[in-house]
Design a protein around this motif. Sequence first.
Motif, PDB file in Angstrom:
ATOM      1  N   VAL A   1       0.845  -1.205   0.000  1.00  0.00           N
ATOM      2  CA  VAL A   1       0.000   0.000   0.000  1.00  0.00           C
ATOM      3  C   VAL A   1       0.882   1.258   0.000  1.00  0.00           C
ATOM      4  O   VAL A   1       0.636   2.208  -0.747  1.00  0.00           O
ATOM      5  CB  VAL A   1      -0.954  -0.005   1.220  1.00  0.00           C
ATOM      6  CG1 VAL A   1      -1.678   1.329   1.362  1.00  0.00           C
ATOM      7  CG2 VAL A   1      -1.963  -1.135   1.104  1.00  0.00           C
ATOM      8  N   ILE A   2       1.918   1.263   0.830  1.00  0.00           N
ATOM      9  CA  ILE A   2       2.837   2.406   0.890  1.00  0.00           C
ATOM     10  C   ILE A   2       3.496   2.622  -0.469  1.00  0.00           C
ATOM     11  O   ILE A   2       3.560   3.739  -0.984  1.00  0.00           O
ATOM     12  CB  ILE A   2       3.906   2.186   1.990  1.00  0.00           C
ATOM     13  CG1 ILE A   2       3.264   2.085   3.378  1.00  0.00           C
ATOM     14  CG2 ILE A   2       4.979   3.268   1.948  1.00  0.00           C
ATOM     15  CD1 ILE A   2       2.573   3.343   3.858  1.00  0.00           C
ATOM     16  N   ARG A   3       4.009   1.541  -1.055  1.00  0.00           N
ATOM     17  CA  ARG A   3       4.700   1.652  -2.354  1.00  0.00           C
ATOM     18  C   ARG A   3       3.747   2.171  -3.426  1.00  0.00           C
ATOM     19  O   ARG A   3       4.115   2.993  -4.255  1.00  0.00           O
ATOM     20  CB  ARG A   3       5.272   0.296  -2.774  1.00  0.00           C
ATOM     21  CG  ARG A   3       6.485  -0.094  -1.962  1.00  0.00           C
ATOM     22  CD  ARG A   3       6.998  -1.487  -2.316  1.00  0.00           C
ATOM     23  NE  ARG A   3       8.186  -1.785  -1.526  1.00  0.00           N
ATOM     24  CZ  ARG A   3       8.419  -2.960  -0.944  1.00  0.00           C
ATOM     25  NH1 ARG A   3       7.563  -3.965  -1.071  1.00  0.00           N
ATOM     26  NH2 ARG A   3       9.524  -3.134  -0.246  1.00  0.00           N
ATOM     27  N   PHE A   4       2.507   1.705  -3.412  1.00  0.00           N
ATOM     28  CA  PHE A   4       1.505   2.158  -4.389  1.00  0.00           C
ATOM     29  C   PHE A   4       1.325   3.681  -4.303  1.00  0.00           C
ATOM     30  O   PHE A   4       1.343   4.394  -5.312  1.00  0.00           O
ATOM     31  CB  PHE A   4       0.169   1.454  -4.132  1.00  0.00           C
ATOM     32  CG  PHE A   4      -0.954   1.963  -4.991  1.00  0.00           C
ATOM     33  CD1 PHE A   4      -1.771   3.003  -4.544  1.00  0.00           C
ATOM     34  CD2 PHE A   4      -1.195   1.438  -6.245  1.00  0.00           C
ATOM     35  CE1 PHE A   4      -2.796   3.503  -5.338  1.00  0.00           C
ATOM     36  CE2 PHE A   4      -2.218   1.926  -7.054  1.00  0.00           C
ATOM     37  CZ  PHE A   4      -3.017   2.959  -6.597  1.00  0.00           C
ATOM     38  N   TRP A   5       1.155   4.190  -3.089  1.00  0.00           N
ATOM     39  CA  TRP A   5       0.912   5.625  -2.938  1.00  0.00           C
ATOM     40  C   TRP A   5       2.157   6.462  -3.180  1.00  0.00           C
ATOM     41  O   TRP A   5       2.058   7.628  -3.566  1.00  0.00           O
ATOM     42  CB  TRP A   5       0.254   5.916  -1.579  1.00  0.00           C
ATOM     43  CG  TRP A   5      -1.183   5.472  -1.576  1.00  0.00           C
ATOM     44  CD1 TRP A   5      -1.692   4.339  -0.999  1.00  0.00           C
ATOM     45  CD2 TRP A   5      -2.282   6.087  -2.248  1.00  0.00           C
ATOM     46  NE1 TRP A   5      -3.037   4.228  -1.265  1.00  0.00           N
ATOM     47  CE2 TRP A   5      -3.432   5.275  -2.022  1.00  0.00           C
ATOM     48  CE3 TRP A   5      -2.421   7.246  -3.020  1.00  0.00           C
ATOM     49  CZ2 TRP A   5      -4.699   5.608  -2.529  1.00  0.00           C
ATOM     50  CZ3 TRP A   5      -3.689   7.581  -3.529  1.00  0.00           C
ATOM     51  CH2 TRP A   5      -4.800   6.755  -3.272  1.00  0.00           C
ATOM     52  N   CYS A   6       3.340   5.871  -2.993  1.00  0.00           N
ATOM     53  CA  CYS A   6       4.580   6.575  -3.382  1.00  0.00           C
ATOM     54  C   CYS A   6       4.604   6.769  -4.896  1.00  0.00           C
ATOM     55  O   CYS A   6       4.915   7.851  -5.385  1.00  0.00           O
ATOM     56  CB  CYS A   6       5.829   5.787  -2.966  1.00  0.00           C
ATOM     57  SG  CYS A   6       6.191   5.915  -1.215  1.00  0.00           S
ATOM     58  N   HIS A   7       4.262   5.721  -5.640  1.00  0.00           N
ATOM     59  CA  HIS A   7       4.177   5.817  -7.105  1.00  0.00           C
ATOM     60  C   HIS A   7       3.167   6.882  -7.496  1.00  0.00           C
ATOM     61  O   HIS A   7       3.410   7.689  -8.393  1.00  0.00           O
ATOM     62  CB  HIS A   7       3.650   4.514  -7.717  1.00  0.00           C
ATOM     63  CG  HIS A   7       4.702   3.483  -7.932  1.00  0.00           C
ATOM     64  ND1 HIS A   7       4.520   2.361  -8.693  1.00  0.00           N
ATOM     65  CD2 HIS A   7       5.968   3.397  -7.481  1.00  0.00           C
ATOM     66  CE1 HIS A   7       5.612   1.627  -8.682  1.00  0.00           C
ATOM     67  NE2 HIS A   7       6.501   2.231  -7.958  1.00  0.00           N
ATOM     68  N   PHE A   8       2.023   6.860  -6.835  1.00  0.00           N
ATOM     69  CA  PHE A   8       0.960   7.809  -7.134  1.00  0.00           C
ATOM     70  C   PHE A   8       1.466   9.240  -6.951  1.00  0.00           C
ATOM     71  O   PHE A   8       1.253  10.107  -7.795  1.00  0.00           O
ATOM     72  CB  PHE A   8      -0.243   7.544  -6.221  1.00  0.00           C
ATOM     73  CG  PHE A   8      -1.361   8.525  -6.394  1.00  0.00           C
ATOM     74  CD1 PHE A   8      -1.454   9.656  -5.582  1.00  0.00           C
ATOM     75  CD2 PHE A   8      -2.314   8.344  -7.373  1.00  0.00           C
ATOM     76  CE1 PHE A   8      -2.473  10.578  -5.750  1.00  0.00           C
ATOM     77  CE2 PHE A   8      -3.346   9.262  -7.549  1.00  0.00           C
ATOM     78  CZ  PHE A   8      -3.420  10.379  -6.737  1.00  0.00           C
ATOM     79  N   THR A   9       2.172   9.446  -5.845  1.00  0.00           N
ATOM     80  CA  THR A   9       2.717  10.779  -5.557  1.00  0.00           C
ATOM     81  C   THR A   9       3.634  11.232  -6.677  1.00  0.00           C
ATOM     82  O   THR A   9       3.519  12.350  -7.181  1.00  0.00           O
ATOM     83  CB  THR A   9       3.493  10.758  -4.225  1.00  0.00           C
ATOM     84  OG1 THR A   9       2.599  10.367  -3.193  1.00  0.00           O
ATOM     85  CG2 THR A   9       4.074  12.121  -3.902  1.00  0.00           C
ATOM     86  N   ASP A  10       4.559  10.361  -7.090  1.00  0.00           N
ATOM     87  CA  ASP A  10       5.559  10.751  -8.076  1.00  0.00           C
ATOM     88  C   ASP A  10       5.052  10.701  -9.512  1.00  0.00           C
ATOM     89  O   ASP A  10       5.525  11.453 -10.350  1.00  0.00           O
ATOM     90  CB  ASP A  10       6.815   9.882  -7.905  1.00  0.00           C
ATOM     91  CG  ASP A  10       7.653  10.337  -6.716  1.00  0.00           C
ATOM     92  OD1 ASP A  10       8.557   9.601  -6.280  1.00  0.00           O
ATOM     93  OD2 ASP A  10       7.405  11.454  -6.205  1.00  0.00           O
TER      94      ASP A  10
END
Lengths: 244, 221
Positions: A96-105
């Motif tokens: 979940v964390i990795r998904f939202w990091c991608h979303f941010t960038d």
Amino acid sequence: MDQPPSSVKLLGSWADSHTHRVQLALKLKGLEFEYQEEDFINPSPALLLHNPVYKKVPALLHGGRSIVESVVILQYIDETWTDNPIMPADPFERAVIRFWCHFTDDKLAPAVGLVFSSSGEGQKAAVDQVHENLKLLERELKDGAFKGRRFFGGDKIGLLDIVLGCGSYWLAVFEEVMEVKLIDPESFPVFHAWLRDFEEQQEVKETIPAIDRLLEYARGIRQMMLSLSNSSSSSINNAAASSG
Amino acid sequence: MAETKELVLLNYWVSPYGMRCRIALAEKRVEYEHKEEDMMEKSPLLLQSNPVHKKIPVLVHGGKPVCESLVIVQYVDEAWPDRAPLLPVDAYGRAQARFWADFVDKKIFECGTKLWRLKKEAQGEAKKEFTEGLKLLEGELGEKKYFGGDAFGFVDIALVPLMAWFRTYESFGGFIAETEAPKLVAWGKRCMERESVAMSLPDPDKVYELACLIRKMFGLE
């Protein structure tokens, strides 16, 4: 296994949010490090050597080797110095964390950048896009994966707080410089509250530059961009006038 | 325990991102239900599992969705840690693997998509970026058997769907893989000898047929 914090060096730029991410992570881990300021326009030989693929900051030098790309660096730091973890232990939560990091960038940051670099209709579309993206984060904070948490990482700042937080200050800066509404507290109350909490943390205050410096910097770049587009349109006008 | 929960992969046969997930699951010898999605009519399960992007692949494990192929591959590695490690054990090795997998996303598949989805005039920088990307990857591979060394791993999984798409990129991008990236072509053949890869990659001719069809539909021919 924990490494002694021997010779960690960070190549970065003072106004670069990706550099701030790494500085904040190192601070949260209580690690000493040497910092070298890099010029965006003229990368040093060291930067070209340590990031030959992208030639960009940040670059972390440790044990004679270099690690680049901020989210890669953050995970490297977390896996090398395992006290005060910034990633959760559970595989699903990590996903979940990795998904939202991608979303941010991949989604949020480019939309915010576009607000800054565009004008007129294009800018309005970019502002709408930022709002759409913030809505998704707001929903996740309010009712989704991060419901009830003070930070994305729980009670303490974690990797996603670092990634989102170091960059979110541009929202307030661009609001002022561009005179647009990006992050109004009525539309995004939970996100707004999270950001205020994040920015109150001691380590964050020590990392993010003073808002005045950021405002001055943003105004300078915006001026330069506008004068570049004005001079190209005035040469078009001159050419038209002389041929007409 | 990971094994006892229901596992479903929402996929579309031609997606290189979906192929990565299939390979990872096969390497771990994990049983799962493969659900082929209709891109023209996405299922309620897909829309509710990936409300942000509404895209495949999605891995639904015990009702919990994991989205984005490289996130899924890392999840599979961490949820089944007792077999076939997909990432190196050391932090630096992992950092290198993550760096190159992300590079593959940006420079190979994102650029590659521009090669077949756009007319030649609109391709712009894409072909240059793509072929430069291939050269950098060749440099990184060097004389190794796989990107991870002797062990097939994360970067190999990220890149190997290229083998199903190379023909399509070549045709519309106007280059020859064997000339531009002979080492990668040889590496690709080695990967295809692995069961997990052979069973997860579709026939490149079928991929090419579909790309031609889509181009016709969008008036690109």
